[in-house]
Every structure is written in C-alpha cells, then in structure tokens.
Design a protein around this motif. Sequence first.
Motif, PDB file in Angstrom:
ATOM      1  N   SER A   1       0.868  -1.182   0.000  1.00 51.02           N
ATOM      2  CA  SER A   1       0.000   0.000   0.000  1.00 51.02           C
ATOM      3  C   SER A   1       0.897   1.220   0.000  1.00 51.02           C
ATOM      4  O   SER A   1       2.093   1.115   0.270  1.00 51.02           O
ATOM      5  N   VAL A   2       0.302   2.374  -0.311  1.00 45.39           N
ATOM      6  CA  VAL A   2       1.111   3.590  -0.317  1.00 45.39           C
ATOM      7  C   VAL A   2       0.287   4.764   0.186  1.00 45.39           C
ATOM      8  O   VAL A   2      -0.884   4.905  -0.139  1.00 45.39           O
ATOM      9  N   ASP A   3       0.908   5.590   1.039  1.00 46.38           N
ATOM     10  CA  ASP A   3       0.281   6.849   1.464  1.00 46.38           C
ATOM     11  C   ASP A   3       0.794   7.940   0.543  1.00 46.38           C
ATOM     12  O   ASP A   3       2.001   8.076   0.352  1.00 46.38           O
ATOM     13  N   ILE A   4      -0.125   8.717  -0.022  1.00 44.50           N
ATOM     14  CA  ILE A   4       0.274   9.853  -0.852  1.00 44.50           C
ATOM     15  C   ILE A   4      -0.280  11.108  -0.213  1.00 44.50           C
ATOM     16  O   ILE A   4      -1.463  11.180   0.117  1.00 44.50           O
TER      17      ILE A   4
ATOM     18  N   VAL B   1       4.846  16.499  -3.210  1.00 42.97           N
ATOM     19  CA  VAL B   1       4.051  15.270  -3.227  1.00 42.97           C
ATOM     20  C   VAL B   1       4.859  14.219  -2.482  1.00 42.97           C
ATOM     21  O   VAL B   1       5.951  13.862  -2.915  1.00 42.97           O
ATOM     22  N   VAL B   2       4.336  13.740  -1.369  1.00 38.46           N
ATOM     23  CA  VAL B   2       5.071  12.760  -0.568  1.00 38.46           C
ATOM     24  C   VAL B   2       4.494  11.382  -0.842  1.00 38.46           C
ATOM     25  O   VAL B   2       3.281  11.185  -0.740  1.00 38.46           O
ATOM     26  N   ILE B   3       5.356  10.439  -1.178  1.00 38.71           N
ATOM     27  CA  ILE B   3       4.871   9.055  -1.264  1.00 38.71           C
ATOM     28  C   ILE B   3       5.584   8.227  -0.199  1.00 38.71           C
ATOM     29  O   ILE B   3       6.792   8.345  -0.001  1.00 38.71           O
ATOM     30  N   ALA B   4       4.791   7.413   0.497  1.00 43.05           N
ATOM     31  CA  ALA B   4       5.339   6.564   1.561  1.00 43.05           C
ATOM     32  C   ALA B   4       4.788   5.159   1.360  1.00 43.05           C
ATOM     33  O   ALA B   4       3.686   4.851   1.819  1.00 43.05           O
ATOM     34  N   PRO B   5       5.527   4.304   0.642  1.00 44.08           N
ATOM     35  CA  PRO B   5       5.031   2.948   0.378  1.00 44.08           C
ATOM     36  C   PRO B   5       5.274   2.013   1.563  1.00 44.08           C
ATOM     37  O   PRO B   5       6.213   2.193   2.327  1.00 44.08           O
TER      38      PRO B   5
END
Lengths: 430, 62, 357
Positions: A45-48, A135-139
């Motif tokens: 999953s990823v938090d954007i 834009v932060v992505i945290a997978p």
Amino acid sequence: MKLEIESIDIKDIQKGSKTYADKGVLYINLKELEELILKDSRIKSVDINLIYPGQNVRVLNLMDVIQPRCKIDKIDADFPGFIGKLQIAGSGRTRSLRNVAVLVSNPCTNRKESALLDMAGPIAEMSPYGKMKNVVIAPYVAAGVEERDFENAVKNAGLKTAIYLARGAHQHPVSEVEVYDLDIPNLDRKSNLPRVACYYQLYSPQFDHLAISDPCFYGTDVRNMMPTVIHPNEVLDGGVVGWLAIKALDTYSIQNHGVIKELYRRHGKDLNFVGVVCAVANMEPDARVRSACMAAHQVKNVLGADGVVLIKITGGMPHIDLAMAGEECEKLGVKTAIFTQPLTPFGTLADTILFNVESLDLIILSSATFERTKIPWKAEKFIGGTAETRIFCPDPIVQYASDPLIDIEEYLLPGVLDCTGNARVIVKEY
Amino acid sequence: MPSIAQMLGVNRILQGEAVPNPVGDPSLSPEKEKDLRRKYILKALDLLQRDVEGPTVVTLEK
Amino acid sequence: MAEEKFKAVHYLNQFFGQIGGEGKANTGFMVKEGPVGPGLALQKELGDRAEIVSTVICGDDYFAANPEQCAEEGLKLVKPYHPDLFFAGPAFAAGRYGVACGAMCKAVAGETGIPVITAMYKEAPGLDLYRKYAFICEAPNHARGMNEVLRNMARLAFRIISGEKEMRLLTREPLPKPEEYKYFSRNLLRNEYCEKSIAERSVEKLLAKLRGEPFESEVIPPKFEKVPPPPAIKDLSKCEIALVSEGGLVPKGNPGGLSRRSNLRWGAYEIAPLFRDYEVVHAGYFNDHVAARPDRLVPVDVMKDLVKEGKVGKLHPTYYGTCGCTTVSKRCGEMGDEIAAEMKKRGGISAVILTST
C-alpha cells in the motif's frame, strides 16, 4: 549532444479527478497515481500526501527528493535503466516542473540514519524543498519482500511519480527553456579558452547498507566502477540518481548539478567545457591507485583538459581517492581545484584536510557535512513515520520525531548541503 | 591509507590489505587468511628491524 | 521591560591591581570591591548596562606556580558575587599573566557557563592554551592600546550575553564573528552562508589559476613537522611488541565510552578477555569483517605464533585502542602521546604495530 529542458513553473498542487496542469496549478488524480505505484507487487500500500510550505508537517524516513521530469520526444526513455529502457540520457527535450518536488519516504526502513524535512520552522527555512509544494509518497512493504529489494521498489515508485507528474503537465505553457548543447570533447573547437573538465566522484562504498551498493547510474550500482568518461547531459537528464538514502545528496540536486551547470554557464565565454569523468571512492589501495591514474589519463589525454574541478562525495575515505586523482592530474599538467569537507566541528581548517600534497594548492570548501544543528520546533503531523520514530544522532543522544528540540546532522536535511556544489555555504573558523 | 600517515610524518608504514580488514581477507579460507596475516606481520617486523631516514611506505609482495 | 544591569567580576594581576610591581608577584589572592585600575576604564565602556561589582587580584608568580589549583582558588572568590560576566586582564604579551587570565576564564566558564572575556597579544603563550575556553580579544604587545582593547572586550561581552543569533551560520548559534569582534577564533568550524555557491567559487578560482592570475585557496594545508625515526630493533627475539589500533575494537559494552564518530578517548584493554567478548565501535568503515574475526584488525593470532616460535620475544598483554573516525588530528596526536607515556610507564616495550582502517 543537445538537451533542451523545458521548465514549467507550478504555483500550486491540488487533488483532482484527472491529472493535468492549468494556469500554474497541477491537479493530481491521486487514485491513478496510487494504482500506478501499486503495480509493483513489492508494495502492499502507499500513502500519498500533498504538503505545502508553512504547514506543521514533518516528513520522516526520507530516502530521496526528485524533481518531476519526463522526456517529451521519446517514449520509455525516462531515468533510463531505472524506469525507462536503457539508453544514453541527455538528448532531446525534457519537461521539468519547478517549485514541486517528489519526497520519497520509506516508513519501513531499517536504516538508522534517515533524513527528514519540515515544512515550517528552521528546516523549512534552510532547505529549498521547504519552500516548494511537495508530493510525498510513503510505500509499505508487501509480505515476504526482502529489505533491499523493497528499497529499490520505493525508489522506483518515487521516480515513477516524478515522471507521472511531469507527464500530467503536458499541455501547459512553458516558462523557460534551457539549452545544453555540447559536443565533447570538443577537440576541433578552435578557441583560446582553457579546456575544463569535471571529475565527478559519484559514490563511496563505506555506507553500503547490509553491504549492498545502491544503484545510482543507469540502473546499476557502481561499486567497482573504473573511471568513465560521460557527457554532462547524462547527469542532468536522469542517467544518475541519488542513493537510497540522503547524505547531503539527492536526485533533485543531481538533476540540477551545481558544478556541471556552472561549467555550462561559462562555456564559450570563459572556458571550454570538455566533459565529465566519473569515478568512485575505493577501499582497496590498488583500486585507488588504478582509479586515480585512469581518471587523470582520461581527463588529460581523452578530454584534453587544461583544468579540472574535482567534486567530492560525502565521507572521510573519499578525500583520499579525490586527492590521489588530483595529484595524478597535476602530474600530467592539468591544473586542479579540489573539494574538501571538514569532518569535525573542532580545530582549524588546516587540521581538517586529509591530504597534503604541494601540487594541490587550490582547495574549495564544500561544507562541513556532519555539522550538528539544533532544531527547536515541535512537529504535530508526521508523514512516513510517527511521533515515536527515532531521529538519528550520534551517541549518546536519544530523540524522537515529536521532541520539541532535535539535534541533527546537516547531511540528513535534504537540499541544505549539496555535494554537487549548489549550496551557498562556506566553512569558517570561529 | 598510507598517504595520510606519510603526510603526518610516520616513519615506518606498511600498506594494509583494505579498509575494513587491514590485516585480513574475508574472501580467503581461515588458513589462507592467517597465512596472509602472517606475511603482513613479518613484513611489519622486518620494517621495524630496518633503519629508515624518513617516512617510508612499503607494500607486501603477494 | 526594564533592562537589568549585568554584574561583572574582573581579574587582574598584582601590577594592574595596584598592589605592586614584580616584587609583589608572589602575593596571593585578594578581593577588592568595585573596579580597580584598568577596571575603571572598563566600567566606563560598560556604561549603565553592567557593573563591575568586584575585582579579584593575584600575583603572577603565585598563580604561575600552580595555575590549575589557583584557578580553583580564584573561582571560589568569584562565585559568591553570582556574576553574569567575567573579565580578565587585558594581559597583552605577558606570559604568566596571560596564562592566569586564561586559566581563570576557563575555570569560571566551566563552573558557571557565563561569558568569559580576556585579551592577549597574538604570540602570548596563553593564547593557544586557552583560546578554546574563553573569548580572547586581540591586543597589541604593549599596554598603550588599553582603552581600545577594553572597548572591544565590552562590546564583545554585550554581544555574547544578548544571545543574538548569528544568522549567517546554518546552526544560527549566538556566535559572534571573530573578524567582526576582533577576537581569536576558538578552534570551532562552522558552516556559514555565503553569496557565491560552492560551484561558482570553484570554477572562478580554477579559471584564475589557469590564467596564471593570483587565486586564494579556501584551505591552506598545514606544514607537518618531521619526527626523527627511532633506530631499528636489533634482536627481535628479545623484544616485547605492543599492538595498537584505531579501528574501534573494544570490550563488549564499550566500558571506555568510545564514540563511533568524532571520538576523543582511548582505552587500554587486556587482550585475553577482550578477544573473548568484544564489539566494534567505528562509523567510518564496514565493521562486520573485524567483528567476525578481530585478528583482521588486531593480529593477535599471528603474534602469538611468532612468540611461540621464538621469533618475537613477547606480545604485550595489553592492547591500546581508539576509534579514529572523523576526529580531530590534534587530539589524535595527544592520544598517541598519552598511549606512549602509558607504555613507557609499564616499561619493556620495544616496538609497536599500529593497524589502521
């Protein structure tokens, strides 16, 4: 080889039902971006998140910062070897978005030393990324995926995001076009201008996590790389990326490489930019000598340089490789300007250089990378981590993300110090 | 890194194997590695039994 | 908000303290209320913002006989006044007086943390000894420049006590610039913002060098002194060899408290227990190979064999270790001196093999 970077100034980023840019606003279909990232089965999953300057947000476990860019006139050619098909980067047209950055966070990291960025407070003031819309992505890792494999997945997700955002702005008017047009080594160019090359130290193996080297050059690692002549455009256009950790270096800085851009700026006016030799720091003495001799030979006899700027990567050991290469260059009659980085906050400047060769008489201070600074600012919201995430500092300090004061080494603050030479920083005796 | 030692005026310097293992080599079997280490130490002791005039760097012939 | 007046204590020697000349140099400590001698001029420079509440005076010879002890003695006389500021001298080029001023400053700062200011000539012996511990203003080598020096000391004191941040520093510490406030740098290094980027400076200066024009290197390398090589060992089979390393091998639990980076300590460790239970403390290289087999760093196995074979007389049972990762070369030199002194104390060691990563 000719590269045109077409920059679009973005004033704002917002969620949207589709991804496009209009009147300086980049609208992003977060669902579509999420689906793109989740195509990699290593990511569960990823938090954007879209974050803005002034917000009380602390982004933790930062692995990289990337400028949104994509090729306009080629297909499957973005960050070749990492995402796009393997080919030489650096020609044709590239779209670049300004004032937006992709922050790549790995919340599942096991690395002790991880970078962070605040969108308000002292760090936001110090870092250029604290003034951008990000834009932060945290997978998050899928079951059974090995740690290093996941790190590569996270990095790729970041690069894919950077490409996706740039593609999204495809019909927006362009603010500026920069042309990087250079044939190297420019041997038939009739000119009185001094011929200047860049020795670009790309990497040092001392920081290899779990003893595995990070891929940073056309999709592969460069641990035992011999010195290699490359075109500067390859650096600017996605052939080289940052490591899987921020150590006074990130992809965004490389995409805007300070020394390469400065040599380009002066090309044809004060100097003749003849090319780049990239090399790595070595742990074995034979490899060090070999690399120094080969690099100097390429600088002098392949690129025909009269002068060379030797750029240093973070770390103590790299001083030695750099100095040996510099010394060999001077022996061949190539005049050098060599970078150094004081490694401790005590002593005099003269104490700090790890080499002492008479011919290396022009030494440039490329910042004190391990300087510690106190950040008296309490974060309320955390991305890529939690309030309990441990923030690295050498023993005996124990501190956490929600502490009202953290003590942190500056190489962990992206964009503040930068091995490519963009930082407007010098080291002084106090 | 013998160059630093030389610069600082150390008089007897023997080039080691590599940064993470100055007198070892993890790629060798334990017996071969100990042989290599012995060669290094004998070379170091040899240097201690020689008079030198100033900073002197020697390397092991392998 | 009404500005509070700062309290200051001033240290002087017997001459400036108006006790007497060289003949009174072995007078002990005494305290006088308010400013004395040059303290009056200093008080004028401090104006209404600070008051010299007392002056501590001591003879130069008395102090020089045992500076550490005397500094403690002097400190006891300073503390009861609860000062916000401490001044000493100016000592100009004086040897004993300069050392006394420096030692007093160091003791007061160490105990109270208040700003401590003195002044010396650039060649005064007290300068290098104490520049890390006090703000030492520049002074000429004669007392004729007294008023200007005092003015400077006052100005610097107010700047420090204001806690005003130095915005040109990345750390934003309240550190005044040495050139601006005319004091000797205190052996600190700091990142400072500047107009030109690293890239711009490097290309500009390289172009000057290429054109044969004068250029300024941003670091001037030091000139290292030559160490005369000790004579060779005559008979190895009768010699005791000691092992030293900077690779960070320490007993498990790191009892000596060595730091993985910027370490300033060393330890003496018995080899036998060390090799039974150890860890590696060093952030500058990949530790696992040494952790798997410490002989790769500290070659005990081979040394033992050579002793057994009679080739080497004895292996010194203690190994001396430190961690040499991004640390200060001057301190490393001191550690070397200290280790050597320890070895001499134990006696019998003919030679050392030092392994470095």
